[in-house]
Motif scaffolding. Structure first.
Motif, PDB file in Angstrom:
ATOM      1  N   LYS A 145     -10.841  46.756  82.674  1.00 20.31           N
ATOM      2  CA  LYS A 145     -12.101  47.218  82.095  1.00 20.31           C
ATOM      3  C   LYS A 145     -11.867  48.372  81.128  1.00 20.31           C
ATOM      4  O   LYS A 145     -12.718  48.666  80.290  1.00 20.31           O
ATOM      5  CB  LYS A 145     -13.062  47.667  83.199  1.00 20.31           C
ATOM      6  N   GLY A 146     -10.739  49.021  81.272  1.00 16.45           N
ATOM      7  CA  GLY A 146     -10.381  50.082  80.350  1.00 16.45           C
ATOM      8  C   GLY A 146     -11.273  51.293  80.491  1.00 16.45           C
ATOM      9  O   GLY A 146     -11.610  51.721  81.588  1.00 16.45           O
ATOM     10  N   GLY A 147     -11.651  51.867  79.361  1.00 16.26           N
ATOM     11  CA  GLY A 147     -12.359  53.137  79.349  1.00 16.26           C
ATOM     12  C   GLY A 147     -11.366  54.254  79.113  1.00 16.26           C
ATOM     13  O   GLY A 147     -10.180  54.138  79.454  1.00 16.26           O
ATOM     14  N   PRO A 148     -11.809  55.356  78.521  1.00 14.31           N
ATOM     15  CA  PRO A 148     -10.883  56.423  78.150  1.00 14.31           C
ATOM     16  C   PRO A 148     -10.061  56.971  79.305  1.00 14.31           C
ATOM     17  O   PRO A 148      -8.893  57.308  79.130  1.00 14.31           O
ATOM     18  CB  PRO A 148     -11.811  57.499  77.575  1.00 14.31           C
ATOM     19  N   GLY A 149     -10.663  57.085  80.487  1.00 11.21           N
ATOM     20  CA  GLY A 149      -9.906  57.601  81.621  1.00 11.21           C
ATOM     21  C   GLY A 149      -8.717  56.732  81.957  1.00 11.21           C
ATOM     22  O   GLY A 149      -7.626  57.224  82.252  1.00 11.21           O
ATOM     23  N   VAL A 150      -8.903  55.421  81.926  1.00  8.48           N
ATOM     24  CA  VAL A 150      -7.832  54.477  82.236  1.00  8.48           C
ATOM     25  C   VAL A 150      -6.816  54.408  81.107  1.00  8.48           C
ATOM     26  O   VAL A 150      -5.606  54.457  81.324  1.00  8.48           O
ATOM     27  CB  VAL A 150      -8.407  53.074  82.524  1.00  8.48           C
ATOM     28  N   THR A 151      -7.293  54.282  79.875  1.00 12.87           N
ATOM     29  CA  THR A 151      -6.380  54.001  78.764  1.00 12.87           C
ATOM     30  C   THR A 151      -5.683  55.231  78.209  1.00 12.87           C
ATOM     31  O   THR A 151      -4.535  55.150  77.756  1.00 12.87           O
ATOM     32  CB  THR A 151      -7.130  53.295  77.615  1.00 12.87           C
ATOM     33  N   ARG A 152      -6.337  56.397  78.237  1.00 10.87           N
ATOM     34  CA  ARG A 152      -5.802  57.565  77.536  1.00 10.87           C
ATOM     35  C   ARG A 152      -5.180  58.618  78.432  1.00 10.87           C
ATOM     36  O   ARG A 152      -4.534  59.549  77.938  1.00 10.87           O
ATOM     37  CB  ARG A 152      -6.910  58.229  76.715  1.00 10.87           C
ATOM     38  N   SER A 153      -5.393  58.528  79.736  1.00  5.68           N
ATOM     39  CA  SER A 153      -4.808  59.545  80.617  1.00  5.68           C
ATOM     40  C   SER A 153      -3.290  59.510  80.500  1.00  5.68           C
ATOM     41  O   SER A 153      -2.685  58.467  80.239  1.00  5.68           O
ATOM     42  CB  SER A 153      -5.237  59.304  82.066  1.00  5.68           C
ATOM     43  N   ASP A 154      -2.677  60.657  80.714  1.00  2.00           N
ATOM     44  CA  ASP A 154      -1.229  60.740  80.606  1.00  2.00           C
ATOM     45  C   ASP A 154      -0.526  60.045  81.765  1.00  2.00           C
ATOM     46  O   ASP A 154       0.604  59.591  81.631  1.00  2.00           O
ATOM     47  CB  ASP A 154      -0.811  62.213  80.518  1.00  2.00           C
ATOM     48  N   LEU A 155      -1.200  59.982  82.899  1.00  2.00           N
ATOM     49  CA  LEU A 155      -0.693  59.235  84.057  1.00  2.00           C
ATOM     50  C   LEU A 155      -1.875  58.576  84.754  1.00  2.00           C
ATOM     51  O   LEU A 155      -2.861  59.250  85.073  1.00  2.00           O
ATOM     52  CB  LEU A 155       0.032  60.171  85.029  1.00  2.00           C
ATOM     53  N   LEU A 156      -1.779  57.278  84.996  1.00  2.00           N
ATOM     54  CA  LEU A 156      -2.786  56.552  85.780  1.00  2.00           C
ATOM     55  C   LEU A 156      -2.246  56.346  87.184  1.00  2.00           C
ATOM     56  O   LEU A 156      -1.131  55.846  87.366  1.00  2.00           O
ATOM     57  CB  LEU A 156      -3.091  55.193  85.141  1.00  2.00           C
ATOM     58  N   VAL A 157      -3.038  56.740  88.169  1.00  2.00           N
ATOM     59  CA  VAL A 157      -2.680  56.555  89.578  1.00  2.00           C
ATOM     60  C   VAL A 157      -3.633  55.542  90.184  1.00  2.00           C
ATOM     61  O   VAL A 157      -4.851  55.741  90.169  1.00  2.00           O
ATOM     62  CB  VAL A 157      -2.746  57.882  90.357  1.00  2.00           C
TER      63      VAL A 157
END
Length: 214
Positions: A145-157
């Motif tokens: 679904k993406g979204g800035p939090g998913v796509t742009r964060s430096d690390l996804l947990v």
């Protein structure tokens, strides 16, 4: 996951490394902060700022569990949508961070957002790098679904992977979809319940602290 970032971090504010931790309600942000404090406090000086809309629940949780001395934890009550306080009007968080830095001269500042949605991002006037925390209970469709939090964060947990069989989430799908939308930025799949030391995330942060030269 290798301990690297996708690109050089923005210059951001002066002083110690500041990491923002955001994500939806219930994903495990406070559990991650607690795990990082336990894992890293013996080797570096840490302070924490938490955000809640109306309460001090997250700060109280950290204090109850004794992850840091009380005076190193500061609660901000935003009174509004969490992303406002971490992206749009960061004054309350800046004041809290700057006061803690002046008092304790830390190596690492953790700023935990209140629970928000996939659009949540931090201002780089407040932090140097951001971690976004999801959990598998939302289903394996969430990363794509993406979204800035998913796509742009430096690390996804992606947390709570131990629950995947119970909620019918396919971890391979989540990992693959995250790789597609994140364009090389690192992703970690973890169960903080089964891996309470949050080892890969602690390693990633340690690398950033060392690179900052403190």
């Amino acid at each position: 996951m290798t301990a690297h970032v996708h690109a050089p971090l923005p210059a951001g504010p002066a002083g110690p490394l500041r990491i923002g931790i955001g994500g939806p309600v219930g994903g495990g942000k406070t559990a991650l902060v607690a795990a990082l404090c336990r894992a890293l406090a013996a080797e570096m000086s840490i302070v924490v700022v938490t955000n809640d809309i109306y309460t001090t629940e997250d700060a109280d949780f950290l204090r109850r569990h004794g992850v840091l001395p009380d005076e190193r934890i500061r609660a901000v009550r935003t009174g509004c949508c969490p992303h406002t306080a971490i992206r749009d009007d960061i004054t309350a968080n800046l004041d809290a961070v700057e006061d803690l830095v002046a008092r304790h001269d830390p190596d690492l500042v953790l700023v935990e957002s209140g629970g928000d949605n996939l659009t949540a991002t931090f201002s780089y006037g407040l932090i140097h790098a951001q971690i976004f925390v999801l959990d598998v209970a939302g289903g394996d469709k969430v990363p794509r679904k993406g979204g800035p939090g998913v796509t742009r964060s430096d690390l996804l947990v992606i947390n709570k992977i131990d629950l995947a069989p119970l909620v019918g989430a396919d971890l391979d799908v989540m990992r693959t979809d995250a790789e597609k939308v994140r364009e090389g930025r690192p992703t970690v799949l973890v169960s903080l319940r089964e891996q309470p030391d949050a080892a890969p995330i602690a390693e990633w942060i340690t690398g950033l602290v060392r690179a900052r030269g403190r």
